[in-house]
Design an enzyme around this catalytic site. Structure first.
Site, short mmCIF file in Angstrom:
data_model
loop_
_atom_site.label_atom_id
_atom_site.label_comp_id
_atom_site.label_asym_id
_atom_site.label_seq_id
_atom_site.Cartn_x
_atom_site.Cartn_y
_atom_site.Cartn_z
N HIS A 37 0.60 -1.33 0.23
CA HIS A 37 0.23 0.00 -0.14
C HIS A 37 0.92 1.21 -0.06
O HIS A 37 0.48 2.31 -0.56
CB HIS A 37 -0.95 0.08 1.21
CG HIS A 37 -1.87 -1.15 1.45
ND1 HIS A 37 -1.61 -2.02 2.31
CD2 HIS A 37 -3.01 -1.50 0.61
CE1 HIS A 37 -2.59 -2.88 2.24
NE2 HIS A 37 -3.30 -2.67 1.24
N VAL A 177 4.98 -5.51 -4.38
CA VAL A 177 5.94 -5.38 -3.31
C VAL A 177 6.01 -6.85 -2.52
O VAL A 177 5.03 -7.46 -2.09
CB VAL A 177 5.73 -4.51 -2.30
CG1 VAL A 177 6.76 -4.06 -1.40
CG2 VAL A 177 5.70 -3.13 -3.17
P1 AMP Z 1 -6.35 -4.22 -0.54
O1 AMP Z 1 -6.13 -3.24 0.87
O2 AMP Z 1 -5.87 -5.49 -0.24
O3 AMP Z 1 -7.67 -3.88 -1.05
O4 AMP Z 1 -5.31 -3.51 -1.50
C1 AMP Z 1 -5.40 -2.02 -1.79
C2 AMP Z 1 -4.58 -1.82 -2.97
O5 AMP Z 1 -2.96 -2.32 -2.68
C3 AMP Z 1 -4.76 -2.73 -4.16
O6 AMP Z 1 -4.58 -1.90 -5.30
C4 AMP Z 1 -3.93 -3.85 -4.08
O7 AMP Z 1 -3.55 -4.65 -5.54
C5 AMP Z 1 -2.65 -3.09 -3.60
N1 AMP Z 1 -1.79 -4.08 -3.11
C6 AMP Z 1 -2.07 -5.09 -2.25
N2 AMP Z 1 -0.92 -5.86 -2.00
C7 AMP Z 1 0.26 -5.35 -2.77
C8 AMP Z 1 1.60 -5.53 -2.95
N3 AMP Z 1 1.98 -6.67 -2.16
N4 AMP Z 1 2.32 -4.90 -3.64
C9 AMP Z 1 1.37 -3.79 -4.63
N5 AMP Z 1 0.32 -3.60 -4.45
C10 AMP Z 1 -0.27 -4.28 -3.32
#
Ligand code: AMP
Length: 299
Positions: A37, A177
């Site tokens: 994030h 990441v």
């Molecule tokens: P979430 O809170 O899981 O809905 O994720 C919010 C945003 O962060 C989404 O666009 C995800 O794709 C991104 N995201 C989650 N994990 C990762 C990661 N390991 N690397 C890059 N972006 C991420």
């Protein structure tokens, strides 16, 4: 940094910013922030005058009530990390603010939402994602919105949605990441037991095995078998392990352009997903290794 809970207040704040000619970047999240994030926030910070992070555990995209209940909620910690990373506004609405009584509309992106996650979690999952992202884009009206490649199908659904509905926003998809051992960061990783956390690294090894086999002789069946063997060794039965076209998520054969290896599996009670592009090879530059900021990513 200001935390805003009402749609009308956020609109008023951002209207004032726009009158000053400032550009706005939006980072949608469900909280429990980790380096993935924070990397999206840093991208947004470097490209926009004003950065809005939404923090909303969207019930409409959960097909599993237990998953929704156990999803980590850490708003105070999230607000502190967001402020440190340069967020100007955290938009943290209640469920009633986003879905008031009588809410009846569903945004469905056909095709790309149907295989893989759509087939395994049900079509309601991406309906929930597309509906909440449409609302967030309408509420914030950002110049740019930032999503992670880790959720590759979600990114493809949103890119399709934005094109189909002519939404005036630039979608930016940022690299995955990972922890140094290859595990893609996820808010759900903190729900893994230490033993399962170790087993979960097999997901990335399986994708690497698919990647190197597919980039070698290109045989699809052999590449998927190589990946399966890594999962077998860790005692993991995947929900799917596939090679797909990253824009349609349909199975892709060698020589069909961009290809993505994708995997989903339950490790104990925790469902994890990951993906790796096949064309990039072992030194694929599209992925980042986390340099820990804030609290540990795996507890
Ligand atoms: P979430 O809170 O899981 O809905 O994720 C919010 C945003 O962060 C989404 O666009 C995800 O794709 C991104 N995201 C989650 N994990 C990762 C990661 N390991 N690397 C890059 N972006 C991420």
């Amino acid at each position: 940094m200001i935390t805003v809970r009402e749609i009308s207040r956020l609109r008023a704040e951002l209207a004032a910013q726009r009158r000053e000619g400032r550009s706005v970047g939006l980072v949608p999240t469900m909280g429990a922030l980790h380096e993935g994030h924070l990397s999206l926030i840093r991208h947004a910070r470097s490209e926009n005058d004003v950065v809005v992070m939404s923090l909303f555990v969207n019930p409409a995209q959960f097909n599993d009530a237990a998953d929704l209940r156990s999803y980590p909620r850490e708003e105070q910690r999230d607000a502190q990390l967001a402020a440190e990373a340069g967020v100007d506004y955290v938009f943290a609405p209640s469920v009633a603010e986003m879905y008031p009584n009588g809410f009846s509309t569903v945004v469905r992106v056909r095709g790309v939402s149907e295989p893989l996650e759509g087939a395994n979690r049900g079509l309601g999952h991406f309906d929930g994602v597309a509906t909440v992202v449409t609302k967030l884009l309408n509420i914030v009206a950002p110049d740019r919105a930032y999503f992670g490649r880790k959720d590759a199908q979600q990114a493809a659904v949103i890119e399709r949605l934005v094109r189909d509905l002519d939404l005036p926003v630039q979608v930016e998809v940022c690299p995955t990441v990972r922890d140094p051992d290859g595990l893609a960061l996820s808010s759900r990783n903190q729900l893994l037991t230490p033993a399962d956390r170790t087993r979960a690294t097999a997901l990335h090894r399986a994708l690497r095995a698919v990647q190197s086999a597919a980039n070698g002789d290109g045989d699809r069946t052999a590449a998927l078998q190589a990946g399966r063997a890594e999962l077998d060794r860790a005692g993991i039965e995947p929900e799917y392990l596939e090679i797909v076209d990253p824009s349609t998520m349909a199975p892709a054969a060698p020589g069909e352009g961009d290809r993505l290896a994708v995997v989903a599996a339950r490790i104990g009670p925790v469902r994890l997903i990951d993906n790796l592009p096949l064309s990039g090879g072992a030194s694929d530059p599209a992925h980042e290794v986390a340099t820990p900021v804030g609290a540990p990513t795996n507890r």
